[in-house]
Design an enzyme around this catalytic site. Structure first.
Site, PDB file in Angstrom:
ATOM      1  N   ASP A 112      -1.799  17.604   6.505  1.00 13.70           N
ATOM      2  CA  ASP A 112      -2.940  18.366   5.987  1.00 13.70           C
ATOM      3  C   ASP A 112      -3.027  19.769   6.566  1.00 13.70           C
ATOM      4  OD1 ASP A 112      -3.812  17.936   8.545  1.00 13.70           O
ATOM      5  OD2 ASP A 112      -5.463  16.604   8.008  1.00 13.70           O
ATOM      6  N   CYS A 130      24.825  44.210 -13.579  1.00 11.77           N
ATOM      7  CA  CYS A 130      25.491  42.961 -13.220  1.00 11.77           C
ATOM      8  C   CYS A 130      25.275  42.675 -11.744  1.00 11.77           C
ATOM      9  CB  CYS A 130      26.986  43.019 -13.529  1.00 11.77           C
ATOM     10  SG  CYS A 130      27.884  44.213 -12.505  1.00 11.77           S
ATOM     11  N   ASP A 169       1.844  11.967   7.331  1.00 10.31           N
ATOM     12  CA  ASP A 169       0.666  11.664   8.130  1.00 10.31           C
ATOM     13  C   ASP A 169      -0.154  10.624   7.370  1.00 10.31           C
ATOM     14  OD1 ASP A 169      -1.362  11.993  10.123  1.00 10.31           O
ATOM     15  OD2 ASP A 169      -2.467  13.206   8.685  1.00 10.31           O
ATOM     16  N   ASP A 219      -1.358  18.475  12.025  1.00 12.02           N
ATOM     17  CA  ASP A 219       0.055  18.269  11.719  1.00 12.02           C
ATOM     18  C   ASP A 219       0.875  19.560  11.789  1.00 12.02           C
ATOM     19  OD1 ASP A 219      -0.406  15.521  11.080  1.00 12.02           O
ATOM     20  OD2 ASP A 219      -1.241  16.181   9.170  1.00 12.02           O
TER      21      ASP A 219
END
Length: 746
Positions: free
Chosen positions: A636, A32, A439, A640
């Site tokens: 990309d 558990c 972008d 960025d």
């Protein structure tokens, strides 16, 4: 649909963490959430150790200082706590070992359940005439004792062993509750039978039924949990076991493990690609849906990349192996999905804190129930039944399964859709995004300029302009130059020959043709510098956001080539889907304003920030966050990178390398914005399942324990409810396997 592309990131490293090694342990003996909490607690007590234990996957991810806490010490610590532990091996070997282990455990559990059911059924059947007024002891008590003893002491031994190991390790888990509750019922009944006290009731059926029902719950839970990892299992089976490799001039079939980088391999029509590679010969179409989630086949020819696990449809391909074993994209995906499924979502913290103290609190409530009921009613038997019901109903299994099962199914479903989620925290955070920053180049657009118009004047023909432009740009590596040359090739235009070539970086080129006439090609500003009246050249194209390249011959402007980066076909629909989901979309790009505005208008984005440098993108993200927005950044993974790191959730467009997989919170294998929308909506669906599961788990205990304490729940019914709660939580999470991205009708 472009195939997955190699995404290289210049992202700065994530926030520094203490120097540590990472090991993943396979755990045994957990029953558990309290067990998981106990193991996590003892591991985190060790110096230089950070551990996260996942009850659903029965594993622990441990970051540790090898000098202060070596792996052997970690395993020994887990064993002292009463559980088994071992280091996980490679993915394929671990999968095979795990399947064998689970199959054996399931078989043993099923055998014990059948035995328990056979002995318990007569005890339960005798309750029917009792309810009809036939009195107690329809079956003689000694016979009841004989039926209940194998269930309690042989079938139920797993609970005694588990409870002992847990208590020996300093904790308390579900086994403690079951063992304590059923032992109380069995011991009371045995004593009453030995003393021949027919004025008192016996509860042999209660203890036996609880054990049987708990085992049934575990059996159903095991079957349901097996379905949670079906997506990962499916990915693992995509890669073939053998490959056809060129050896000494012949094509031979070899085991996949013997294929090395640089080997030439052949993929026949209908076969799966064995390893990552680059096509050197042949043409075909390849089904890359296992990577992208898109069923459209992708054309392949010389120079194109192929990926392990994808399926070759038509022709035969010869390729050079570039990634084998753990270096394939498929292996990276499986590794990432496995790690995400084993991680812990922040929403689970409350459940973890409760699970850590749950069992002691329940035992205390059971003791209070026993004392209070005895004092109020004067009936020890009734007090005993109520306290047993409290112990049985309070199993914390559902609480422990509520979050991790949804995470496992959600991340697995995401992988099937071409969305790779780094961890459970990213999965949870993605669903809370209120502003998505995108972008332009390579995200909204295809990332490669194309010639969209060729205008000719001053007596020149369109073919003359294109031939001259192609001759001047032939051999250049700039994307604009390559687009012009490619357009000339498609139209069958032969580039003119030039000499005395000179390039002015960032502006244009100069040369001389065969007749000695001066040639210039470049931006309007460059042509103005060359003494030409070109200030207004191609103004209508520039106003539309296109890049304008002018061509002059012999001091006369003869034409214009206009280029544009085409918007992806899916971008407009993706932006609309984001608006429908209540998410603001902001475009941040380094391009000039006219181009940015034109693309934004085409896809339906209202908020645009243009001319922003990479460092400025990160600052823009920070400003949006400071305004109270939960931000996601889609880029990309190249320029960025700072913004991806600054956002609450970074979505990297394009996969194909471990660099991209490791750098982003979410990696989108499909090269379009639609994949980011799918990721956000799936995250929301997963969060909804987690909240539903936590509500079910909490409500079950909040309602069940008081009802049991006041005598409104028989221990047998409590046992059935406890089993049903765990199964319902897992089954609810499994519904995510049927989730499909909602698409816009119009």
């Amino acid at each position: 649909m472009a195939s997955p592309t190699l995404a290289v990131t210049d992202a700065p490293p994530r926030p520094a963490q203490p120097p540590s090694a990472r090991v993943e342990l396979a755990l045994e003996g957990m029953t558990c959430a309290a067990c998981a909490a106990r193991i996590e607690k003892v591991l985190n007590r060790m110096p230089g150790t950070q551990a996260s234990v996942n009850f659903a996957t029965e594993s622990a991810v441990v970051r540790h200082d090898p000098a202060a806490a070596p792996v052997d010490a970690l395993i020994e610590t887990v064993q002292r706590a009463g559980f088994g532990a071992r280091v996980k091996r490679d993915v394929e070997a671990e999968r095979a070992a795990g399947e064998a282990r689970k199959a054996a455990a399931y078989k043993s559990l099923r055998t014990e359940f059948i035995v328990a059911a056979v002995f318990t059924l007569p005890l339960l059947l005798q309750m029917l005439p009792m309810l009809a007024g036939a009195g107690h002891d329809v079956i003689p008590r000694w016979w009841q004792w004989l039926l209940a003893t194998p269930v309690q002491l042989w079938v139920g031994r797993r609970f005694y062993v588990g409870a002992w190991n847990s208590l020996r390790g300093g904790g308390a888990n579900m086994d403690v509750l079951v063992a304590l509750g059923t032992t109380m019922a069995y011991a009371w009944s045995a004593i009453v039978t030995l003393l021949d006290r027919h004025d008192l009731h016996v509860y042999f059926e209660a203890g036996a039924a609880v054990i049987t029902l708990v085992l049934l719950g575990k059996l159903l839970e095991a079957r349901a949990k097996a379905g949670t990892s079906v997506a990962l299992e499916g990915l693992l089976r995509l890669q073939p076991k053998t490959a056809f490799v060129e050896r000494d001039g012949a094509i031979v079939e070899v085991a996949l493990a013997s294929v090395a980088a640089g080997d030439r391999f052949v993929v026949r029509a209908g076969d799966s690609v064995p390893v990552d590679g680059i096509v050197v010969d042949g043409t075909s179409s390849v089904d890359e849906s296992m990577l992208t989630g898109e069923s459209r086949a992708v054309a392949k020819g010389a120079g194109d990349r192929v990926f392990a696990g994808t399926v070759n449809h038509d022709g035969t391909l010869r390729a050079t192996a570039t990634g084998v074993g753990s270096a394939t994209l498929l292996a990276g995906i499986v590794r990432l999905v496995g790690e995400a499924q084993g991680s812990k979502a922040p929403i689970q913290r409350l459940a973890d804190r409760i699970a850590g103290v749950f069992v002691p609190v329940v035992v205390a409530i059971a003791l209070v129930t026993l004392a209070a009921t005895w004092w109020l009613t004067g009936e020890l038997a009734q007090a005993l039944v109520n306290s047993v019901a409290v112990l049985v109903i309070a199993c914390p299994c559902a609480l422990g399964l509520a979050t991790p099962t949804a995470v496992i199914v959600g991340t697995g479903r995401a992988a099937q859709l071409g969305v790779l989620i780094r961890n459970a925290e990213a999965l949870e955070q993605a669903g809370r995004v209120t502003t998505l920053i995108v972008d332009k180049t390579g995200t909204l657009t295809e990332g490669r300029p194309e010639v969209v118009a060729v205008d000719a004047f001053a007596g020149a023909s369109r073919a003359d302009v294109l031939a001259l432009a192609a001759g001047l740009e032939q051999g250049a590596s700039h994307p604009l130059a390559q687009a012009i040359v490619a357009r000339a090739q498609r139209e069958g235009v032969v580039p003119i020959a030039v000499r005395d070539f000179a390039s002015v970086p960032g502006k244009g080129v100069r040369a001389v043709d065969e007749r000695g006439r001066a040639l210039q090609l470049g931006s309007p500003a460059f042509l103005v510098e060359q003494g030409l009246d070109a200030a207004a050249l191609g103004a209508e194209h520039a106003a539309a956001g296109r890049t304008v390249v002018g061509i002059a011959r012999g001091g006369v402007l003869i034409g214009v080539v206009a280029l544009a980066d085409r918007v992806r076909p899916t971008s407009r629909a993706a932006v609309a889907r984001l608006r429908d989901a209540g998410i603001d979309v902001v475009m941040i790009t380094g391009d000039h304003e006219a181009t940015a505005r034109a693309v934004a208008a085409e896809v339906g984005i209202g908020e645009v920030r243009s001319g922003v440098l990479p460092s400025g993108k990160a600052e823009a993200v920070a400003s949006l966050k400071s305004a109270g927005r939960v931000t996601g950044m889609v880029g990309d993974g190249v320029n960025d990178a700072p913004a991806l790191a600054a956002a609450d959730v970074g979505f990297a467009i394009g996969a194909g390398s471990s660099i991209a997989i490791e750098a982003a919170d979410v990696t989108l294998v499909r090269d379009d914005l639609d994949a980011a929308v799918d990721a956000i909506l799936l995250s929301r669906a997963t969060l909804a399942k987690i909240r539903q599961n936590l509500f079910f788990a909490f409500a079950y205990n909040v309602l069940g324990i008081p009802l049991a304490a006041v005598g409104l729940l028989n221990p047998v019914i409590a046992g059935a409810a406890m089993a049903a709660s765990s199964v319902s939580v897992v089954s609810n999470a499994l519904l995510l396997r049927r989730w499909h991205p909602p698409r816009r009708v119009s």
